[in-house]
Write an enzyme that holds these catalytic residues in place. Structure first.
Site, PDB file in Angstrom:
ATOM      1  N   ASP A 165      21.312  19.093 -30.193  1.00 29.81           N
ATOM      2  CA  ASP A 165      21.680  20.065 -31.211  1.00 29.81           C
ATOM      3  C   ASP A 165      23.066  20.601 -30.877  1.00 29.81           C
ATOM      4  O   ASP A 165      23.562  20.443 -29.758  1.00 29.81           O
ATOM      5  CB  ASP A 165      20.639  21.192 -31.225  1.00 29.81           C
ATOM      6  N   ASP A 196      13.185  21.206 -34.180  1.00 30.60           N
ATOM      7  CA  ASP A 196      13.445  20.175 -33.173  1.00 30.60           C
ATOM      8  C   ASP A 196      12.171  19.552 -32.609  1.00 30.60           C
ATOM      9  O   ASP A 196      12.229  18.528 -31.926  1.00 30.60           O
ATOM     10  CB  ASP A 196      14.262  20.750 -32.005  1.00 30.60           C
ATOM     11  N   GLU A 255       0.806  -1.234   0.000  1.00 29.67           N
ATOM     12  CA  GLU A 255       0.000   0.000   0.000  1.00 29.67           C
ATOM     13  C   GLU A 255       0.832   1.274   0.000  1.00 29.67           C
ATOM     14  O   GLU A 255       0.354   2.346  -0.337  1.00 29.67           O
ATOM     15  CB  GLU A 255      -0.977   0.009   1.190  1.00 29.67           C
ATOM     16  N   ASN A 266       2.140  -4.565  10.154  1.00 31.19           N
ATOM     17  CA  ASN A 266       2.191  -3.932   8.833  1.00 31.19           C
ATOM     18  C   ASN A 266       2.260  -2.411   8.939  1.00 31.19           C
ATOM     19  O   ASN A 266       2.971  -1.748   8.175  1.00 31.19           O
ATOM     20  CB  ASN A 266       0.962  -4.349   8.028  1.00 31.19           C
ATOM     21  N   ASP A 322      16.017  23.309 -29.224  1.00 34.75           N
ATOM     22  CA  ASP A 322      15.272  24.533 -28.899  1.00 34.75           C
ATOM     23  C   ASP A 322      14.687  25.224 -30.119  1.00 34.75           C
ATOM     24  O   ASP A 322      14.152  26.319 -30.010  1.00 34.75           O
ATOM     25  CB  ASP A 322      16.181  25.515 -28.152  1.00 34.75           C
ATOM     26  N   ASN A 354       6.583 -14.174   2.831  1.00 41.55           N
ATOM     27  CA  ASN A 354       5.456 -14.289   3.756  1.00 41.55           C
ATOM     28  C   ASN A 354       4.410 -15.299   3.272  1.00 41.55           C
ATOM     29  O   ASN A 354       3.703 -15.906   4.084  1.00 41.55           O
ATOM     30  CB  ASN A 354       4.798 -12.920   3.959  1.00 41.55           C
ATOM     31  N   ASP A 393       5.277  -0.177   7.572  1.00 41.72           N
ATOM     32  CA  ASP A 393       5.053   0.919   6.624  1.00 41.72           C
ATOM     33  C   ASP A 393       5.704   2.214   7.107  1.00 41.72           C
ATOM     34  O   ASP A 393       6.286   2.963   6.319  1.00 41.72           O
ATOM     35  CB  ASP A 393       3.551   1.141   6.406  1.00 41.72           C
TER      36      ASP A 393
END
Length: 884
Positions: free
Chosen positions: A362, A632, A320, A721, A628, A696, A725
């Site tokens: 360029d 291009d 999550e 958990n 630029d 797990n 986290d």
């Protein structure tokens, strides 16, 4: 057209749409919705247009414009308006993982398990809040940087030409258009001179479309086909025009589609990889949760507890925090690049920049100083000739299109103005520049009343239109034997590093207007030669990029000789060069191999630049393009990451993913490293989360089979958990070893899968040793000792999961050769302390914990040490086999 401003150069970022929006428009072609004023104005005479729009040829007054701005709103479209907090919140909560967690929390509350529902709600709130804060911070930083980019357009107010913010344009404004401009609204053309508009972003057409002042057949055409109307989001390829703004912002054709299409960006390899990983985890869960539910229900007979245990396992298998980790990492990368004066228009482009292994750039302004000096003005035999300088000056002085750096270098010779009485010359007409002809011409009336066409352009293009040449006022025919000598003289200038333009002329019969057809039978006058020396930093920047695994290739419209000299001076090999004519001869199957070998592509057209990019992508390269100019734009859109600069023309800035406020490869090199850091930190979480979840699966299945009670209660799994986290929220702040950013890091699901398969079972091994320890050492076979078993596994599971990030985060020996950043270290220590102390705290009874016996702790220490050592050994083995 004297009196008009020289250019409409700056289009606000507020109406520049990202390239994915244009791609969406081309794919979907939704029903056209055009403001009625645009359609009506196309069929009206000029006087009627002014009356319909409540305007005049001199433009609106300040008061009129203010009233219309209040009525119509700012000239922005839905896709570019600043995002609200609610929109950021919506993006955060609609993620599939957040939705899944919300469903599980709702089920928990509905079935009376308030504690589990509360813990899940905390997990949701933490992930969403962190993502929301970081996205808002990145958006604010980008907005501040965008404000630094020039955002003005030339419009007429109170009878005067003024530079105005594009967002302030209103219907009725009179604007001037020339080569390189984005059309700043839906406009009706009032006056046009060789105006060609690129509208492929709306129609998919490959070629520019010519626009005129009138369209005699408006009734039978769709609005997009009208010849005297141009639309927001299209751009001027060549020519000039004066137009009246008929619709702005959301009332435009593009604005009407922006809301429905703006949120459909094309997926990058990184986006697809993260999505693939998420689906993989969900598939794990889809298999595991029903199995766990059935095994525990059948073996233990308590289907109620089995259901909530399976529900908690589902939460435990859900990565999550992935959306938060990805967003925070990308946002931190955007903020870091913002401090380096780089505007990131698309967050996922940061990772693409890190994965880039070929940079096409360029030459002008990137490798060179972009400070062009006119060094020579000579006849065809390279002797100084002031007459050549006069003709070049007249051409640049009277040009109303986009003035290039070469024009500005010519006009810097102000002494010509007085010396040759330039004010005595009058402009009659202009034939604007375009990339097909590679030249532009002006027609002037000389002081003695002659109409003279003065042409300036690429030597090979001018040669093709010349039949004679002049030397010391003597005119000679352009025979082949002379032509070869003339080309040799020009090539010698180019080989010395000069950018050369040819100057030609001819006297014309008087007529009202002139066109490209008049650019024939010219007399070659001579050359103007410019010098743009390499940047001092170019060689070092190229070397640094090459050391970091990025191959630099130069893709330029300039000639081969000048480009070769510049490349050699900055340390780029010129052993393999492809010219535009060579590219044209190669098929799409042949070009990738040729492009792979070449370092320099010279004299290439915009379409050829795009072909080169796609050819390199066909060789599995992640390609960046830095440019630029008008020419291009196709390559910028085709590249995996398009990079432009603040001083670029509007179409280039629109097409880019990133805009540099400083045109420097050194800044780009820093951006590449920042992109790799972002990817490395995201990969840490993915590797750890995936391998942990994979391990797990085996742990939970085994415990469900041979442990006579639930191996951990639902609230304990959720608490585990949640703490896990929390420990991972500091990953985006972590340092990255230099070795991990030394080379490009493309997304490779195969490597991630190998990591999961080999590292994941390591955690299961020590989960099983913990089971055995709790069952046989502490005799936890009976139900009255279930709490002790659950507490023992809870602590071991939390500590091993939290600690192992320090092994996974580096390819070196953790803590000895490489240490994490202090926030990650601190978070690890805090969470591990909580895990150790929670069974001793007043919370223990509420979560079902029991005080652990003294012998548990030394055995746990051995377990942790063994786990770290085994994981390090397996990781090193994988690295040596080059599997990860």
């Amino acid at each position: 057209m004297p009196g008009f401003p020289t250019r409409l150069r700056r289009l606000a970022p507020s109406i520049i749409l990202p390239k994915h929006l244009f791609a969406s428009i081309r794919r979907q072609q939704p029903p056209i919705r055009v403001a009625q004023t645009v359609i009506e104005s196309s069929a009206l005479s000029l006087d009627a247009v002014f009356e319909r729009m409540g305007s005049r040829s001199t433009g609106l007054t300040t008061d009129e414009a203010a009233a219309r701005l209040a009525e119509h709103g700012p000239n922005v479209v839905a896709g570019d308006a600043r995002k609200s907090v609610w929109l950021f919140l919506w993006h955060a909560v609609r993620n599939p993982l957040v939705v899944l967690l919300t469903v599980l929390a709702t089920i928990s509350f509905a079935t009376g398990d308030v504690r589990a529902g509360t813990v899940m709600s905390l997990m949701i709130a933490m992930g969403v809040a962190l993502r929301l804060i970081q996205e808002a911070k990145a958006d604010n930083a980008a907005s501040k940087l965008k404000a630094m980019i020039s955002v003005t357009a030339t419009a007429f107010r109170d009878g005067q030409a003024q530079e105005l913010p594009i967002s302030q344009l209103v219907p009725g404004d009179i604007v001037k258009l020339s080569a390189g401009d984005m059309i700043p609204g839906d406009v009706r053309i009032l006056h046009a001179k060789d105006l060609f508009v690129i509208q492929g972003s709306l129609t998919g057409e490959s070629f520019p479309v010519e626009k005129f002042e009138t369209d005699r057949d408006t009734a039978s055409k769709s609005p997009i086909e009208l010849a005297n109307v141009a639309f927001l989001g299209t751009s001027v390829e060549s020519g000039t025009a004066v137009a009246i703004v008929a619709a702005t912002g959301r009332q435009t054709y593009l604005g009407g589609m922006a809301e429905s299409l703006a949120e459909q960006p094309a997926e990058t390899a990184f986006d697809k990889g993260v999505s693939h990983f998420t689906k993989l985890m969900l598939r794990f869960m889809a298999v595991m949760v029903p199995l766990v539910f059935l095994i525990n229900g059948l073996s233990k007979g308590n289907w109620h507890d089995a259901f909530f245990f399976a529900l908690a396992v589902a939460v435990g298998l859900t990565p999550e925090m992935l959306p938060m980790i990805v967003t925070v990492c990308l946002s931190k990368g955007a903020l870091a690049m913002a401090r380096k004066q780089v505007v990131v228009k698309r967050l996922s482009a940061i990772q693409n920049l890190g994965a880039m292994d070929v940079l096409c750039t360029d030459k002008t302004g990137t490798l060179t100083m972009d400070h062009v000096i006119l060094e020579k003005h000579c006849d065809v035999f390279r002797r100084d000739d002031d007459g050549v300088l006069l003709f070049a000056y007249l051409n640049s002085h009277f040009q109303t299109g986009l003035k290039s750096v070469l024009d500005r270098a010519i006009l810097a010779h102000r002494e010509v103005h007085e010396q040759f009485s330039v004010p005595d010359f009058n402009k009659v007409d202009e034939i604007p520049f375009d990339f097909a002809r590679k030249m532009m011409s002006v027609v002037v009336e000389t002081p003695d009343g002659v109409h003279r066409l003065v042409c300036k352009g690429a030597p090979e293009a001018v040669y093709a239109r010349c039949t004679r040449f002049v030397v010391k006022d003597e005119i000679y025919p352009m025979r082949q034997i002379y032509l070869d000598d003339l080309r040799q003289e020009c090539d010698e200038l180019s080989s010395d590093g000069f950018r050369v333009l040819a100057i030609a002329y001819k006297d014309l019969e008087r007529k009202p207007a002139y066109s490209k057809d008049d650019e024939g039978d010219l007399i070659l006058k001579g050359y103007v030669a410019f010098l743009d020396p390499p940047k001092d930093t170019a060689s070092a920047a190229i070397c640094a990029l090459q050391q970091h695994g990025v191959t630099v290739k130069v893709v330029t419209g300039d000639n081969e000789l000048v480009s070769r000299k510049i490349c050699k001076e900055v340390g780029l090999s010129t052993d393999h060069v492809l010219l535009g004519v060579d590219i044209e001869k190669l098929t799409d199957d042949q070009l990738p191999e040729a492009a792979e070998k070449a370092t320099l592509f010279a004299r290439v057209s915009p379409a050829q630049k795009q072909r080169v990019i796609r050819a390199l992508q066909a060789r599995k390269h992640t390609v960046g393009f830095m440019g630029d100019g008008i020419n291009d734009a196709p390559a910028l859109r085709a590249a995996d990451v398009g990079i432009s600069v603040d001083t670029a023309v509007d179409i280039a800035k629109e097409s880019a993913d990133m805009i540099l406020l400083e045109k420097s490869l050194m800044v780009l090199e820093e951006g590449v490293l920042e992109g790799r850091k972002v990817f490395a930190n995201i990969l840490k979480y993915i590797r750890m989360g995936a391998s942990s979840n994979f391990g797990n699966m085996f742990s939970v299945l085994g415990a469900s089979v041979f442990v006579p009670f639930l191996p951990m209660t639902p609230i304990q799994i959720l608490t585990n958990n949640l703490l896990y986290d929390v420990s991972q929220t500091a990953i985006p702040t972590d340092d990255v070893d230099p070795e991990q950013i030394a080379k490009p890091r493309p997304w490779d699901m195969g490597q991630i899968t190998k990591f999961i398969v080999f590292i994941g079972p390591c955690s299961s091994i020590f989960d099983y040793t913990t089971y055995l320890m709790m069952l046989f050492v502490f005799d936890c076979w009976s139900l009255d000792k279930a709490s002790l078993f659950q507490t023992g596994w809870f602590v071991e599971s939390l500590l091993t999961q939290t600690l192992i990030i320090h092994v996974i985060r580096t390819n070196k020996i953790p803590f000895i050769e490489s240490r994490a950043a202090w926030p990650l270290l601190a978070m690890t220590v805090v969470v591990m302390l909580i895990g150790v102390l929670i069974p001793l705290s007043p919370l223990a009874p509420h979560v079902g914990f029991t005080m652990l016996p003294p012998l548990y702790w030394p055995l746990l220490a051995v377990t942790l040490l063994s786990y770290v050592v085994l994981t390090q050994v397996v990781k090193t083995w994988l690295l040596r086999r080059h599997w990860v």
